[in-house]
Enzyme design. Structure first.
Site, mmCIF file in Angstrom:
data_model
loop_
_atom_site.group_PDB
_atom_site.id
_atom_site.type_symbol
_atom_site.label_atom_id
_atom_site.label_comp_id
_atom_site.label_asym_id
_atom_site.label_seq_id
_atom_site.Cartn_x
_atom_site.Cartn_y
_atom_site.Cartn_z
ATOM 1 C CB CYS A 26 4.755 -30.352 -37.790
ATOM 2 S SG CYS A 26 5.519 -31.464 -39.228
ATOM 3 C CG HIS A 79 8.508 -28.324 -38.907
ATOM 4 N ND1 HIS A 79 7.865 -28.761 -37.828
ATOM 5 C CD2 HIS A 79 8.294 -27.189 -38.002
ATOM 6 C CE1 HIS A 79 7.282 -28.109 -37.214
ATOM 7 N NE2 HIS A 79 6.805 -26.862 -37.081
ATOM 8 C CD GLU A 91 6.972 -24.991 -34.376
ATOM 9 O OE1 GLU A 91 7.571 -24.791 -35.453
ATOM 10 O OE2 GLU A 91 7.568 -24.143 -32.924
#
Length: 120
Positions: A26, A79, A91
């Site tokens: 990420c 994240h 993502e």
């Protein structure tokens, strides 16, 4: 930033990866998309989330980040994703799922997600 991230759609998730062609995690996706736009960001998601101004999800604009604190392994964001507009993010979610676009929704609000704006 958004165009660079879109160019990585389908790129495999690779922990610690920072190649928009061969694999990203990420924060690698975020770092590389911003790098292609001429903006230098730190490598790790919680550092990236702290590099801008915290904003509510309802204020997101394309190119803003969406951060999540969903683990106790480190302080702050675990994240991170890029808001691309129209209620969607791009993502690199986890192993087995490559770079993708998905809608922001109830899960994101329940997960305590917040926005991050890198510039005014």
């Amino acid at each position: 930033v958004v165009d660079a991230a879109r160019g990585a759609l389908g790129t495999p998730y690779v922990w610690g990866g920072n190649s928009l062609q061969n694999g990203v995690d990420c924060s690698g996706l975020v770092q590389e998309a911003f790098r292609k736009a001429g903006i230098s960001l730190p490598r790790v998601s919680y550092q990236q989330a702290n590099s801008g101004t915290r904003i509510p999800l309802k204020a997101l604009r394309p190119g803003d980040l969406v951060a999540y604190d969903n683990s106790t392994r480190n302080p702050g964001a675990d994240h991170i994703a890029i808001y691309i507009g129209n209620g969607q993010i791009i993502e690199a979610p986890r192993p087995g799922i490559g770079v993708r676009i998905r809608r922001l929704g109830a899960y994101d609000r329940q997960a305590g997600a917040w926005g991050v704006r890198m510039s005014g």
